[in-house]
Design a protein around this motif. Structure first.
Motif, PDB file in Angstrom:
ATOM      1  N   THR A  65      -6.510  -4.513  12.713  1.00 49.42           N
ATOM      2  CA  THR A  65      -7.644  -4.465  11.794  1.00 49.42           C
ATOM      3  C   THR A  65      -7.116  -4.730  10.391  1.00 49.42           C
ATOM      4  O   THR A  65      -5.907  -4.675  10.156  1.00 49.42           O
ATOM      5  N   ALA A  66      -8.006  -4.994   9.444  1.00 51.98           N
ATOM      6  CA  ALA A  66      -7.578  -5.248   8.071  1.00 51.98           C
ATOM      7  C   ALA A  66      -7.192  -3.965   7.354  1.00 51.98           C
ATOM      8  O   ALA A  66      -6.471  -3.997   6.364  1.00 51.98           O
ATOM      9  N   SER A  67      -7.663  -2.812   7.828  1.00 52.51           N
ATOM     10  CA  SER A  67      -7.431  -1.555   7.129  1.00 52.51           C
ATOM     11  C   SER A  67      -6.304  -0.721   7.722  1.00 52.51           C
ATOM     12  O   SER A  67      -5.727   0.125   7.029  1.00 52.51           O
ATOM     13  N   GLN A  68      -5.955  -0.943   8.976  1.00 54.62           N
ATOM     14  CA  GLN A  68      -4.904  -0.134   9.606  1.00 54.62           C
ATOM     15  C   GLN A  68      -4.384  -0.866  10.835  1.00 54.62           C
ATOM     16  O   GLN A  68      -5.161  -1.411  11.617  1.00 54.62           O
ATOM     17  N   GLY A  69      -3.052  -0.877  10.991  1.00 49.67           N
ATOM     18  CA  GLY A  69      -2.498  -1.558  12.145  1.00 49.67           C
ATOM     19  C   GLY A  69      -0.988  -1.486  12.189  1.00 49.67           C
ATOM     20  O   GLY A  69      -0.342  -0.868  11.339  1.00 49.67           O
ATOM     21  N   VAL A  70      -0.420  -2.144  13.196  1.00 48.49           N
ATOM     22  CA  VAL A  70       1.024  -2.162  13.426  1.00 48.49           C
ATOM     23  C   VAL A  70       1.467  -3.606  13.622  1.00 48.49           C
ATOM     24  O   VAL A  70       0.812  -4.372  14.338  1.00 48.49           O
ATOM     25  N   LEU A 110      -2.981  -5.304  -4.008  1.00 51.87           N
ATOM     26  CA  LEU A 110      -3.681  -4.979  -2.773  1.00 51.87           C
ATOM     27  C   LEU A 110      -5.132  -4.659  -3.084  1.00 51.87           C
ATOM     28  O   LEU A 110      -5.419  -3.795  -3.920  1.00 51.87           O
ATOM     29  N   ARG A 111      -6.042  -5.358  -2.408  1.00 54.32           N
ATOM     30  CA  ARG A 111      -7.478  -5.106  -2.555  1.00 54.32           C
ATOM     31  C   ARG A 111      -7.942  -5.166  -4.006  1.00 54.32           C
ATOM     32  O   ARG A 111      -8.765  -4.366  -4.447  1.00 54.32           O
ATOM     33  N   GLY A 112      -7.390  -6.095  -4.763  1.00 51.19           N
ATOM     34  CA  GLY A 112      -7.790  -6.247  -6.147  1.00 51.19           C
ATOM     35  C   GLY A 112      -7.117  -5.299  -7.107  1.00 51.19           C
ATOM     36  O   GLY A 112      -7.382  -5.343  -8.307  1.00 51.19           O
ATOM     37  N   PHE A 113      -6.242  -4.427  -6.616  1.00 54.77           N
ATOM     38  CA  PHE A 113      -5.524  -3.486  -7.462  1.00 54.77           C
ATOM     39  C   PHE A 113      -4.150  -4.050  -7.814  1.00 54.77           C
ATOM     40  O   PHE A 113      -3.453  -4.588  -6.950  1.00 54.77           O
ATOM     41  N   ASN A 114      -3.778  -3.901  -9.062  1.00 57.83           N
ATOM     42  CA  ASN A 114      -2.421  -4.216  -9.490  1.00 57.83           C
ATOM     43  C   ASN A 114      -1.587  -2.961  -9.299  1.00 57.83           C
ATOM     44  O   ASN A 114      -1.713  -1.992 -10.046  1.00 57.83           O
ATOM     45  N   LEU A 115      -0.732  -2.950  -8.290  1.00 58.60           N
ATOM     46  CA  LEU A 115       0.046  -1.761  -7.941  1.00 58.60           C
ATOM     47  C   LEU A 115       1.342  -1.670  -8.708  1.00 58.60           C
ATOM     48  O   LEU A 115       2.188  -0.825  -8.384  1.00 58.60           O
ATOM     49  N   TYR A 162      -6.867   7.820   2.214  1.00 63.59           N
ATOM     50  CA  TYR A 162      -7.474   8.680   3.236  1.00 63.59           C
ATOM     51  C   TYR A 162      -6.450   9.418   4.093  1.00 63.59           C
ATOM     52  O   TYR A 162      -6.810  10.015   5.100  1.00 63.59           O
ATOM     53  N   PHE A 163      -5.183   9.371   3.694  1.00 60.58           N
ATOM     54  CA  PHE A 163      -4.130   9.952   4.524  1.00 60.58           C
ATOM     55  C   PHE A 163      -3.296  10.908   3.664  1.00 60.58           C
ATOM     56  O   PHE A 163      -2.287  10.494   3.082  1.00 60.58           O
ATOM     57  N   PRO A 164      -3.697  12.167   3.561  1.00 59.26           N
ATOM     58  CA  PRO A 164      -2.989  13.107   2.670  1.00 59.26           C
ATOM     59  C   PRO A 164      -1.515  13.280   3.013  1.00 59.26           C
ATOM     60  O   PRO A 164      -0.698  13.549   2.139  1.00 59.26           O
ATOM     61  N   ALA A 165      -1.165  13.113   4.287  1.00 64.50           N
ATOM     62  CA  ALA A 165       0.221  13.311   4.697  1.00 64.50           C
ATOM     63  C   ALA A 165       1.157  12.262   4.114  1.00 64.50           C
ATOM     64  O   ALA A 165       2.375  12.472   4.088  1.00 64.50           O
ATOM     65  N   LEU A 166       0.615  11.159   3.619  1.00 65.90           N
ATOM     66  CA  LEU A 166       1.457  10.095   3.089  1.00 65.90           C
ATOM     67  C   LEU A 166       1.854  10.305   1.637  1.00 65.90           C
ATOM     68  O   LEU A 166       2.665   9.556   1.104  1.00 65.90           O
ATOM     69  N   GLY A 167       1.281  11.268   0.960  1.00 69.71           N
ATOM     70  CA  GLY A 167       1.755  11.610  -0.377  1.00 69.71           C
ATOM     71  C   GLY A 167       0.916  11.036  -1.502  1.00 69.71           C
ATOM     72  O   GLY A 167      -0.129  10.421  -1.295  1.00 69.71           O
ATOM     73  N   ASP A 168       1.422  11.245  -2.726  1.00 72.26           N
ATOM     74  CA  ASP A 168       0.674  10.903  -3.937  1.00 72.26           C
ATOM     75  C   ASP A 168       0.550   9.407  -4.180  1.00 72.26           C
ATOM     76  O   ASP A 168      -0.389   8.964  -4.852  1.00 72.26           O
ATOM     77  N   PHE A 169       1.487   8.622  -3.684  1.00 70.51           N
ATOM     78  CA  PHE A 169       1.477   7.191  -3.984  1.00 70.51           C
ATOM     79  C   PHE A 169       0.548   6.402  -3.073  1.00 70.51           C
ATOM     80  O   PHE A 169       0.376   5.196  -3.260  1.00 70.51           O
ATOM     81  N   ASP A 170      -0.044   7.057  -2.104  1.00 65.54           N
ATOM     82  CA  ASP A 170      -0.966   6.381  -1.194  1.00 65.54           C
ATOM     83  C   ASP A 170      -2.351   6.309  -1.841  1.00 65.54           C
ATOM     84  O   ASP A 170      -3.306   6.948  -1.394  1.00 65.54           O
ATOM     85  N   THR A 171      -2.449   5.526  -2.900  1.00 64.76           N
ATOM     86  CA  THR A 171      -3.726   5.346  -3.601  1.00 64.76           C
ATOM     87  C   THR A 171      -4.472   4.133  -3.071  1.00 64.76           C
ATOM     88  O   THR A 171      -5.649   4.223  -2.718  1.00 64.76           O
ATOM     89  N   ALA A 172      -3.806   2.990  -3.017  1.00 68.01           N
ATOM     90  CA  ALA A 172      -4.421   1.777  -2.481  1.00 68.01           C
ATOM     91  C   ALA A 172      -4.009   1.524  -1.039  1.00 68.01           C
ATOM     92  O   ALA A 172      -4.719   0.842  -0.298  1.00 68.01           O
ATOM     93  N   GLY A 173      -2.852   2.031  -0.630  1.00 68.00           N
ATOM     94  CA  GLY A 173      -2.397   1.810   0.733  1.00 68.00           C
ATOM     95  C   GLY A 173      -0.999   2.345   0.948  1.00 68.00           C
ATOM     96  O   GLY A 173      -0.375   2.894   0.038  1.00 68.00           O
ATOM     97  N   ALA A 174      -0.512   2.186   2.174  1.00 66.76           N
ATOM     98  CA  ALA A 174       0.817   2.675   2.532  1.00 66.76           C
ATOM     99  C   ALA A 174       1.430   1.756   3.578  1.00 66.76           C
ATOM    100  O   ALA A 174       0.716   1.172   4.402  1.00 66.76           O
ATOM    101  N   VAL A 175       2.753   1.626   3.526  1.00 69.57           N
ATOM    102  CA  VAL A 175       3.502   0.821   4.485  1.00 69.57           C
ATOM    103  C   VAL A 175       4.674   1.656   4.985  1.00 69.57           C
ATOM    104  O   VAL A 175       5.465   2.160   4.182  1.00 69.57           O
ATOM    105  N   GLN A 176       4.767   1.821   6.287  1.00 66.46           N
ATOM    106  CA  GLN A 176       5.861   2.568   6.911  1.00 66.46           C
ATOM    107  C   GLN A 176       6.688   1.598   7.752  1.00 66.46           C
ATOM    108  O   GLN A 176       6.189   1.030   8.726  1.00 66.46           O
TER     109      GLN A 176
END
Length: 213
Positions: A65-70, A110-115, A162-176
């Motif tokens: 999906t565009a919002s979550q995947g592997v 990401l998604r129009g945000f300058n990270l 939407y993922f509190p376990a990922l920490g403070d920097f997960d504002t626009a997204g996260a990559v593991q």
């Protein structure tokens, strides 16, 4: 004679002004008709609606999906990259660039945000945080130049805060990012990996997979 000439000249000027006054609206109306209408007769022409669409290019990679995947390591290897950080561009909508030369963290969009250099995207490698809590260049500075893309087994991504376990920097997204646990025994000892312009950028990797008896 002078009076007559003066009267006749004044009458001519008055008549000219009056004639111009009546002619101006007509000229303006004609001009508006010529410019505003799309046809000589003044009729409005309505163009038919046109819809343009195309199938997504899924030759190399088809995201869950565009919002979550592997993303698997094999899919990552099929994507051409110039910089190590561009490996993250397998994430749908994530743009990885460099605004002022090499030797520092990439800039992420990401998604129009300058990270910036990682302020609003959480990046981890084998459960170790890449984002630096404090940095002179910006909080969340994430430098991925140490990463070895050839060793990636899977890459998990998610969008949004939407993922509190990922920490403070997960504002626009996260990559593991996850490395492989083992290497095949026939893995080459030395494998050069050069860019299209070796004079500009070249690197090599050493992989050792000893046989266990």
């Amino acid at each position: 004679m002078r009076r007559n000439r003066t009267k006749s000249w004044s009458g001519f000027v008055a008549g000219l002004i009056i004639s111009l006054g009546f002619a101006s609206p007509a000229f303006a109306e004609d001009s508006g008709t010529a410019v505003g209408d799309s046809s000589p007769g003044g009729a409005t022409i309505t163009l038919p609606e046109m819809s343009v669409s195309a199938q997504a290019d899924r030759t190399l990679f088809a995201p869950d999906t565009a919002s979550q995947g592997v993303v698997t390591g094999e899919q990552i290897q099929q994507q051409p990259v110039y910089r190590v950080g561009e490996t993250l561009e397998v994430v749908p909508g994530l743009i990885v660039t460099q605004h002022s030369g090499e030797g520092k963290a990439n800039q992420y969009f990401l998604r129009g945000f300058n990270l910036d250099h990682g302020t609003d995207i959480d990046i981890s490698l084998d459960d170790k945080p890449v984002n630096m809590r404090t940095h002179a260049h910006g909080q969340g500075y994430a430098d991925l130049n140490f990463m070895i893309p050839e060793l990636i087994s899977t890459l998990q991504y998610s969008k949004g805060p939407y993922f509190p376990a990922l920490g403070d920097f997960d504002t626009a997204g996260a990559v593991q990012i996850n490395y492989v646990e083992t290497l095949p025994h026939d893995s080459p000892c030395l494998a050069p990996a050069c860019s299209a312009t070796p004079a500009v950028s070249a690197r090599s990797r050493v992989r050792w997979a000893p046989a266990i008896f």
